[in-house]
Write an enzyme that holds these catalytic residues in place. Structure first.
Site, PDB file in Angstrom:
ATOM      1  N   SER A 183       6.070 -61.642  56.554  1.00 16.57           N
ATOM      2  CA  SER A 183       7.103 -61.972  57.547  1.00 16.57           C
ATOM      3  C   SER A 183       8.049 -63.055  57.021  1.00 16.57           C
ATOM      4  O   SER A 183       9.249 -63.037  57.325  1.00 16.57           O
ATOM      5  CB  SER A 183       6.473 -62.393  58.881  1.00 16.57           C
ATOM      6  OG  SER A 183       5.834 -63.633  58.781  1.00 16.57           O
ATOM      7  N   HIS A 225       4.059 -73.729  54.023  1.00 15.44           N
ATOM      8  CA  HIS A 225       2.693 -73.980  54.473  1.00 15.44           C
ATOM      9  C   HIS A 225       2.714 -74.248  55.984  1.00 15.44           C
ATOM     10  O   HIS A 225       3.570 -74.993  56.462  1.00 15.44           O
ATOM     11  CB  HIS A 225       2.117 -75.191  53.728  1.00 15.44           C
ATOM     12  CG  HIS A 225       0.721 -75.509  54.149  1.00 15.44           C
ATOM     13  ND1 HIS A 225      -0.357 -74.760  53.738  1.00 15.44           N
ATOM     14  CD2 HIS A 225       0.230 -76.464  54.967  1.00 15.44           C
ATOM     15  CE1 HIS A 225      -1.455 -75.245  54.278  1.00 15.44           C
ATOM     16  NE2 HIS A 225      -1.122 -76.285  55.035  1.00 15.44           N
TER      17      HIS A 225
HETATM   18  C1  GRF Z   1       2.403 -68.080  56.613  1.00 19.84           C
HETATM   19  O1  GRF Z   1       1.815 -68.695  57.728  1.00 19.84           O
HETATM   20  C2  GRF Z   1       2.680 -69.083  55.542  1.00 19.84           C
HETATM   21  O2  GRF Z   1       3.004 -70.339  56.044  1.00 19.84           O
HETATM   22  C3  GRF Z   1       1.363 -69.140  54.807  1.00 19.84           C
HETATM   23  O3  GRF Z   1       0.901 -67.825  54.799  1.00 19.84           O
HETATM   24  C4  GRF Z   1       1.432 -67.129  55.919  1.00 19.84           C
HETATM   25  C5  GRF Z   1       2.127 -65.921  55.377  1.00 19.84           C
HETATM   26  O4  GRF Z   1       2.600 -65.077  56.403  1.00 19.84           O
HETATM   27  N1  GRF Z   1       1.537 -69.709  53.494  1.00 19.84           N
HETATM   28  P1  GRF Z   1       3.607 -63.920  56.040  1.00 19.84           P
HETATM   29  O5  GRF Z   1       2.917 -63.033  55.002  1.00 19.84           O
HETATM   30  O6  GRF Z   1       4.848 -64.518  55.500  1.00 19.84           O
HETATM   31  O7  GRF Z   1       3.846 -63.173  57.325  1.00 19.84           O
END
Ligand code: GRF
Length: 225
Positions: free
Chosen positions: A15, A111
């Site tokens: 996402s 993060h």
């Molecule tokens: C997100 O919460 C990001 O902060 C963390 O991993 C998750 C990835 O989600 N590092 P997506 O794959 O971008 O939906």
């Protein structure tokens, strides 16, 4: 003006990748995505990338004898793509110190916590268990120690008394989708510099004037008895 060439590393749903794809779709956005790499062939993010017509590579870590060999393959793919910046977006592999050094000041991560609080996993559960009033997310340059490095942008999200990890994660994720493209834009515009390897400074930006408090209580209940 030439757009900054970014490569995005993912492992899963993508996402945040989507938020970067959407931002880069604007003609006046100063960055473009030259490659999306996943260590996981089943990552939904790969579908998003293909739908956007982007170049993709699957580099499966299980095909390599050790982390150094995997990271060497990553580095080779990144260099071949012409990437100038690497964006980790839900990339679930630890990177070796050697690889991080090769991309020092040219690799960023998002993060889901207000770093330096809650590095690592299960950030929302931990923020709730600690009784925090604010959660949030951070975009930062990557150093070898996990979830450390100069902070570029953060968003704070107020924790509600009825939140659980799922509701909180959903609101933090919305904030992630705002600040990751913003951070990419700032870097691509040449507005981010790193002081003494520690702090990132942004030119032409300001902090909001408002101080947020949580909880918000009515004046009546604050009045002396
Ligand atoms: C997100 O919460 C990001 O902060 C963390 O991993 C998750 C990835 O989600 N590092 P997506 O794959 O971008 O939906």
């Amino acid at each position: 003006m030439a757009r900054l060439k970014a490569a995005i590393l993912i492992s899963g749903r993508g996402s945040n990748l989507q938020s970067l794809i959407d931002a880069c779709a604007s003609a006046n956005f100063p960055a473009e995505i030259v490659l999306v790499i996943s260590n996981n062939a089943d990552a939904f993010g790969l579908t998003r990338a293909r739908q956007a017509g982007l170049a993709t590579r699957v580099i499966d870590h299980r095909a390599f004898p050790d982390r150094a060999a995997f990271d060497a393959a990553l580095d080779e793919a990144l260099r071949t793509s012409g990437a100038e910046l690497v964006c980790l977006a839900g990339f679930k592999r630890l990177l070796t110190a050697d690889f991080v050094a090769l991309w020092r000041d040219r690799m960023i991560n998002i993060h889901p916590s207000l770093l330096p609080a809650f590095p690592g996993l299960h950030t929302h559960e931990r923020a709730l268990a600690a009784g925090c009033r604010f959660a949030g997310c951070t975009v930062h340059f990557v150093l070898a120690e996990m979830d450390t490095g100069p902070i570029i942008a953060q968003a704070a999200v107020a924790i509600r008394s009825d939140d659980d990890a799922i509701t909180l994660a959903a609101r933090v994720l919305e904030a992630e989708h705002r600040i990751y493209p913003m951070a990419l834009r700032l870097i691509a515009e040449g507005r981010v510099s790193i002081e003494q390897g520690k702090r990132a400074r942004i030119t032409g930006a300001s902090a909001p004037a408002a101080t947020l408090t949580n909880p918000v209580v009515s004046n009546d209940s604050l009045a002396p008895p």
